[in-house]
Design a protein around this motif. Sequence first.
Motif, mmCIF file in Angstrom:
data_model
loop_
_atom_site.group_PDB
_atom_site.id
_atom_site.type_symbol
_atom_site.label_atom_id
_atom_site.label_comp_id
_atom_site.label_asym_id
_atom_site.label_seq_id
_atom_site.Cartn_x
_atom_site.Cartn_y
_atom_site.Cartn_z
ATOM 1 N N ALA A 73 -28.032 179.003 53.455
ATOM 2 C CA ALA A 73 -26.901 179.497 54.247
ATOM 3 C C ALA A 73 -26.784 178.743 55.568
ATOM 4 C CB ALA A 73 -27.050 180.995 54.505
ATOM 5 N N ALA A 74 -27.919 178.361 56.158
ATOM 6 C CA ALA A 74 -27.896 177.604 57.417
ATOM 7 C C ALA A 74 -27.316 176.214 57.192
ATOM 8 C CB ALA A 74 -29.305 177.510 57.994
ATOM 9 N N ASP A 77 -23.571 176.690 57.047
ATOM 10 C CA ASP A 77 -23.043 177.006 58.371
ATOM 11 C C ASP A 77 -22.984 175.753 59.255
ATOM 12 O OD1 ASP A 77 -22.088 179.107 60.184
ATOM 13 O OD2 ASP A 77 -23.887 178.618 61.343
ATOM 14 N N GLN A 78 -24.021 174.943 59.226
ATOM 15 C CA GLN A 78 -24.035 173.704 60.012
ATOM 16 C C GLN A 78 -22.944 172.738 59.534
ATOM 17 O OE1 GLN A 78 -28.035 172.202 59.673
ATOM 18 N NE2 GLN A 78 -28.909 173.949 60.768
ATOM 19 N N LEU A 80 -20.078 173.545 57.970
ATOM 20 C CA LEU A 80 -18.775 174.086 58.369
ATOM 21 C C LEU A 80 -18.515 173.855 59.860
ATOM 22 C CD1 LEU A 80 -18.776 177.430 56.336
ATOM 23 C CD2 LEU A 80 -17.348 175.414 55.919
ATOM 24 N N THR A 81 -19.536 174.010 60.675
ATOM 25 C CA THR A 81 -19.391 173.764 62.115
ATOM 26 C C THR A 81 -19.011 172.305 62.364
ATOM 27 O OG1 THR A 81 -20.989 175.493 62.647
ATOM 28 C CG2 THR A 81 -20.583 173.830 64.344
ATOM 29 N N ARG A 126 -12.873 180.055 61.864
ATOM 30 C CA ARG A 126 -14.085 180.866 61.809
ATOM 31 C C ARG A 126 -14.379 181.106 60.332
ATOM 32 N NH1 ARG A 126 -12.207 186.109 60.910
ATOM 33 N NH2 ARG A 126 -10.062 186.406 61.558
ATOM 34 N N TRP A 127 -15.541 181.565 60.042
ATOM 35 C CA TRP A 127 -15.906 181.834 58.645
ATOM 36 C C TRP A 127 -16.879 182.987 58.594
ATOM 37 C CZ3 TRP A 127 -16.260 177.158 61.071
ATOM 38 C CH2 TRP A 127 -17.502 176.822 61.591
ATOM 39 N N SER A 128 -16.862 183.618 57.422
ATOM 40 C CA SER A 128 -17.813 184.705 57.198
ATOM 41 C C SER A 128 -19.219 184.099 57.137
ATOM 42 C CB SER A 128 -17.487 185.410 55.880
ATOM 43 O OG SER A 128 -17.560 184.492 54.800
ATOM 44 N N THR A 129 -20.210 184.920 57.372
ATOM 45 C CA THR A 129 -21.582 184.441 57.258
ATOM 46 C C THR A 129 -21.788 183.942 55.831
ATOM 47 O OG1 THR A 129 -22.301 186.056 58.883
ATOM 48 C CG2 THR A 129 -24.006 185.110 57.465
ATOM 49 N N PRO A 130 -22.216 182.701 55.667
ATOM 50 C CA PRO A 130 -22.421 182.187 54.304
ATOM 51 C C PRO A 130 -23.372 183.071 53.518
ATOM 52 C CG PRO A 130 -22.483 180.396 55.893
ATOM 53 C CD PRO A 130 -22.472 181.673 56.681
ATOM 54 N N ALA A 144 -18.542 181.097 51.254
ATOM 55 C CA ALA A 144 -18.092 181.460 52.599
ATOM 56 C C ALA A 144 -16.573 181.451 52.593
ATOM 57 C CB ALA A 144 -18.620 180.478 53.636
#
Length: 176
Positions: A73-74, A77-78, A80-81, A126-130, A144
Motif C-alpha cells: 500500500a505504501a 501511495d508513493q 500516486l503522490t 486525493r485518493w482513498s487509502t490504498p 485505490a
Amino acid sequence: MPGYPATSPGFPPVDPAAAVPGFPPPAAPKKKRGVLIAAIALAVVLVLCVGGGVTAFLTLRNVETGEGADEPAAAVDQFLTAVYKERDATKAAELVCASARDEDKIAAKVAEVEKYASAYQNPRFRWSTPKVDNQNAERATVTAKVTMTTSDEKVADQELRFTVVQKTGWWVCEVG
C-alpha cells in the motif's frame, strides 16, 4: 638420364610419387589435426562466451536499483503522490519495477495528468487509502480510488488497480 626428356612419345608420363620396384611407396601427406582441434576449441569457447553474455543480460536487466517501499500500500501511495500531486515522472519511474519501467510511457502519463488538470480550475487530487486486496510473498493487488476536485465544485473519480511486486522492497508493476 641426362639429355632425355622425362616423357617420350608413346610412353605414359612418369609419376615421381609412384613406387619404384624394391622401395616402399611414399607415405601419404599427414593431415593437420592441430588446426581442426584449434577450430573446434575456438567454436566451443565462442559458444560459451555468447551463452554467458546472454544469460548475464537476461539475469541483470530486471535488477531493481534502490529500495522499494516497505508495504504494498505504501508503494502505491508513493506512486500516486509522484504522479498526481508532484507530477514528477522521474520520481514515479523510481517507484516502478524494472520490468515495467518505461520512462517515456511514465512521462507521457504524467503529462496526460498535467494536461487533464490544466483544463480545470484549481484541481486537487486525493485518493482513498490504498487497500491490499490480495497478497502473497512476491505479489500483491492493491486498489485505490483517485478523486479530482476543482474549485468550481466539479468532481471526478477513477478506480485504479495496481499489481505490486516484492523484489528489494515493494514496487508498482502494473496499473489498470
